[in-house]
Write a protein that holds these residues in place. Structure first.
Motif, mmCIF file in Angstrom:
data_model
loop_
_atom_site.group_PDB
_atom_site.id
_atom_site.type_symbol
_atom_site.label_atom_id
_atom_site.label_comp_id
_atom_site.label_asym_id
_atom_site.label_seq_id
_atom_site.Cartn_x
_atom_site.Cartn_y
_atom_site.Cartn_z
ATOM 1 N N GLY A 1 0.841 -1.016 -0.057
ATOM 2 C CA GLY A 1 -0.077 -0.005 -0.053
ATOM 3 C C GLY A 1 0.727 1.403 0.018
ATOM 4 N N LEU A 2 2.295 1.219 0.241
ATOM 5 C CA LEU A 2 3.053 2.204 0.182
ATOM 6 C C LEU A 2 3.304 2.502 -1.150
ATOM 7 N N ARG A 3 2.897 3.752 -1.631
ATOM 8 C CA ARG A 3 3.411 4.356 -3.061
ATOM 9 C C ARG A 3 3.921 5.473 -3.059
ATOM 10 N N ILE A 4 5.151 5.559 -3.812
ATOM 11 C CA ILE A 4 5.936 7.063 -3.781
ATOM 12 C C ILE A 4 6.315 7.000 -5.294
ATOM 13 N N GLN A 5 5.859 8.012 -6.016
ATOM 14 C CA GLN A 5 6.390 8.261 -7.331
ATOM 15 C C GLN A 5 6.342 9.819 -7.613
ATOM 16 N N ARG A 6 7.635 9.947 -8.141
ATOM 17 C CA ARG A 6 7.740 11.566 -8.634
ATOM 18 C C ARG A 6 7.448 11.499 -10.123
ATOM 19 N N SER A 7 7.369 12.520 -10.524
ATOM 20 C CA SER A 7 7.205 12.682 -12.072
ATOM 21 C C SER A 7 8.522 13.814 -12.515
ATOM 22 N N LEU A 8 9.277 13.180 -13.522
ATOM 23 C CA LEU A 8 10.106 13.893 -14.364
ATOM 24 C C LEU A 8 9.747 14.485 -15.542
ATOM 25 N N GLY A 9 10.361 15.641 -16.011
ATOM 26 C CA GLY A 9 9.537 16.369 -17.319
ATOM 27 C C GLY A 9 10.111 17.755 -17.309
ATOM 28 N N ALA A 10 9.650 18.779 -18.244
ATOM 29 C CA ALA A 10 10.033 19.890 -18.786
ATOM 30 C C ALA A 10 9.052 20.787 -18.089
ATOM 31 N N VAL A 11 9.860 22.020 -17.960
ATOM 32 C CA VAL A 11 9.031 23.199 -17.370
ATOM 33 C C VAL A 11 9.642 24.409 -18.380
ATOM 34 N N HIS A 12 8.774 25.152 -18.734
ATOM 35 C CA HIS A 12 8.856 26.278 -19.551
ATOM 36 C C HIS A 12 7.826 27.289 -19.155
ATOM 37 N N HIS A 13 8.228 28.657 -19.699
ATOM 38 C CA HIS A 13 7.352 29.963 -19.497
ATOM 39 C C HIS A 13 6.241 29.836 -20.446
ATOM 40 N N PRO A 14 4.763 29.993 -20.162
ATOM 41 C CA PRO A 14 3.821 29.861 -21.345
ATOM 42 C C PRO A 14 3.909 31.554 -21.815
ATOM 43 N N GLY A 15 4.380 32.513 -21.345
ATOM 44 C CA GLY A 15 4.279 33.788 -21.853
ATOM 45 C C GLY A 15 5.574 34.209 -22.596
ATOM 46 N N ARG A 16 6.354 33.098 -23.041
ATOM 47 C CA ARG A 16 7.668 33.709 -23.588
ATOM 48 C C ARG A 16 7.677 32.600 -24.758
ATOM 49 N N ARG A 17 7.936 33.233 -25.893
ATOM 50 C CA ARG A 17 8.239 32.237 -27.149
ATOM 51 C C ARG A 17 9.183 31.309 -27.017
ATOM 52 N N LEU A 18 8.895 30.067 -27.271
ATOM 53 C CA LEU A 18 9.947 29.197 -27.211
ATOM 54 C C LEU A 18 10.792 29.100 -28.648
ATOM 55 N N SER A 19 11.911 29.107 -28.814
ATOM 56 C CA SER A 19 12.764 29.180 -29.901
ATOM 57 C C SER A 19 12.648 27.674 -30.881
ATOM 58 N N ASN A 20 12.855 27.795 -31.871
ATOM 59 C CA ASN A 20 12.723 26.545 -32.736
ATOM 60 C C ASN A 20 13.678 25.239 -32.245
ATOM 61 N N ALA A 21 14.975 25.511 -31.389
ATOM 62 C CA ALA A 21 15.690 24.464 -30.537
ATOM 63 C C ALA A 21 14.835 24.113 -29.617
ATOM 64 N N ALA A 22 14.080 24.797 -28.742
ATOM 65 C CA ALA A 22 13.598 24.138 -27.674
ATOM 66 C C ALA A 22 12.287 23.612 -28.077
ATOM 67 N N ARG A 23 11.487 23.767 -29.213
ATOM 68 C CA ARG A 23 10.563 23.092 -29.548
ATOM 69 C C ARG A 23 10.926 21.884 -30.150
ATOM 70 N N ALA A 24 12.114 21.962 -30.886
ATOM 71 C CA ALA A 24 12.603 20.652 -31.305
ATOM 72 C C ALA A 24 13.096 19.578 -30.134
ATOM 73 N N LEU A 25 13.636 20.084 -28.978
ATOM 74 C CA LEU A 25 13.944 19.293 -28.000
ATOM 75 C C LEU A 25 12.762 18.752 -27.167
ATOM 76 N N LEU A 26 11.493 19.694 -26.927
ATOM 77 C CA LEU A 26 10.218 19.284 -26.446
ATOM 78 C C LEU A 26 9.652 18.098 -27.295
ATOM 79 N N HIS A 27 9.798 18.135 -28.748
ATOM 80 C CA HIS A 27 9.258 16.977 -29.433
ATOM 81 C C HIS A 27 9.785 15.938 -29.222
ATOM 82 N N ALA A 28 11.175 15.931 -29.088
ATOM 83 C CA ALA A 28 11.969 14.764 -29.039
ATOM 84 C C ALA A 28 11.646 14.117 -27.516
ATOM 85 N N LEU A 29 11.418 15.016 -26.450
ATOM 86 C CA LEU A 29 11.132 14.409 -25.260
ATOM 87 C C LEU A 29 9.822 13.848 -25.239
#
Length: 288
Positions: free
Chosen positions: A257-285
């Motif tokens: 019954g003991l369950r411990i789970q983290r989440s690993l992932g990406a964080v970015h700012h929604p009010g700032r434009r992502l570069s082509n490089a950032a979008r490409a890395l997010l797509h790969a992730l």
């Protein structure tokens, strides 16, 4: 008003000294001081109190700081907007990685990314997850791949890439490893080897055990999970580690019954434009 003067002002505020700001900007201390003096002359306000060798923002400096940060972030957004006019994936990508993600999740991904996009200049900072979120919020870093906070700081958005189940573990010769059916209550009898209080991982473990009435004994704290694994393996206490890190040196204890789970992932700012490089890395992730 020179942008370089505003950059120097923000750097001094954030680093706490002219010397540290000069080192961060690869400039001399007189050059930083001259830029600050120029800004103060233009505004007609002193932006820093200088007492002995110390320096701290005045009331005017504190009032101007959030505007200066927003201005620099807008300029960076503009640069990315211009870069994005082309479909070509290139330019600088400011990327923060937590140490665990950098060691255990990102190497194959980064290898493929740099091979596919050789014109991207990766500027990688290795930060704790909390510090990485702050850097993204301030516009210093475009993208962070980290242990996701349970409550994302406003106004950041996050996306889970990898679920990261964790297991309570001990050394193979630890007394808890010798018990036929170890009781989770006995965890309170031994030191807990966990990340520092205030981190998402510490909170997950502490809250899961507190819900079962298990207190945490005085602990050795380190935000490097590899260090905690070593300390656990030599018998200094128990730890909660990602299941992917548990090897023959450790025994994972089973508590129904003991369950411990983290989440690993990406964080970015929604009010700032992502570069082509950032979008490409997010797509790969997303395909990881």
């Amino acid at each position: 008003m020179q942008l370089s003067a505003i950059e120097a002002f923000v750097a001094v505020c954030e680093h706490g000294s002219v010397r540290a700001a000069a080192a961060a900007m690869h400039l001399t201390q007189p050059a930083i001081s001259k830029r600050i003096a120029t800004l103060e002359a233009q505004f007609g306000h002193e932006l820093f109190d200088r007492v002995g060798r110390g320096i701290a923002p005045t009331e005017a400096g504190r009032a101007f700081l959030p505007h200066a940060r927003r201005l620099l972030a807008e300029i960076e957004d503009g640069r990315r907007a211009l870069d994005s006019l082309s479909a070509h994936v290139s330019g600088r990508l400011g990327l923060a990685l937590s140490h665990h993600v950098a060691l255990h999740r990102m190497p194959p991904m980064l290898r493929r990314f740099v091979n596919r996009y050789p014109d991207v200049a990766l500027d990688i900072a290795f930060l704790g997850s909390e510090a990485a979120c702050e850097s993204v919020a301030r516009g210093h870093i475009e993208l962070a791949v980290i242990t996701l906070p349970r409550m994302p700081p406003e106004p950041l958005v996050q996306r889970e890439i990898w679920p990261d189940p964790m297991r309570i573990c001990v050394a193979r010769d630890h007394p808890l490893a010798q018990a036929t059916q170890p009781s989770e209550a006995r965890l309170g009898d031994y030191p807990a080897l966990l990340p520092e209080a205030g981190t998402a991982t510490h909170a997950l473990v502490a809250e899961a055990l507190a819900a079962r009435g298990v207190p945490l004994q005085a602990q050795v704290a380190s935000n490097f999970l590899e260090t905690l694994k070593m300390l656990t393996a030599v018998g200094l206490g128990w730890s909660a580690l990602p299941a992917t890190m548990i090897d023959d040196e450790l025994i994972a204890l089973e508590f129904p019954g003991l369950r411990i789970q983290r989440s690993l992932g990406a964080v970015h700012h929604p009010g700032r434009r992502l570069s082509n490089a950032a979008r490409a890395l997010l797509h790969a992730l997303d395909g990881a």
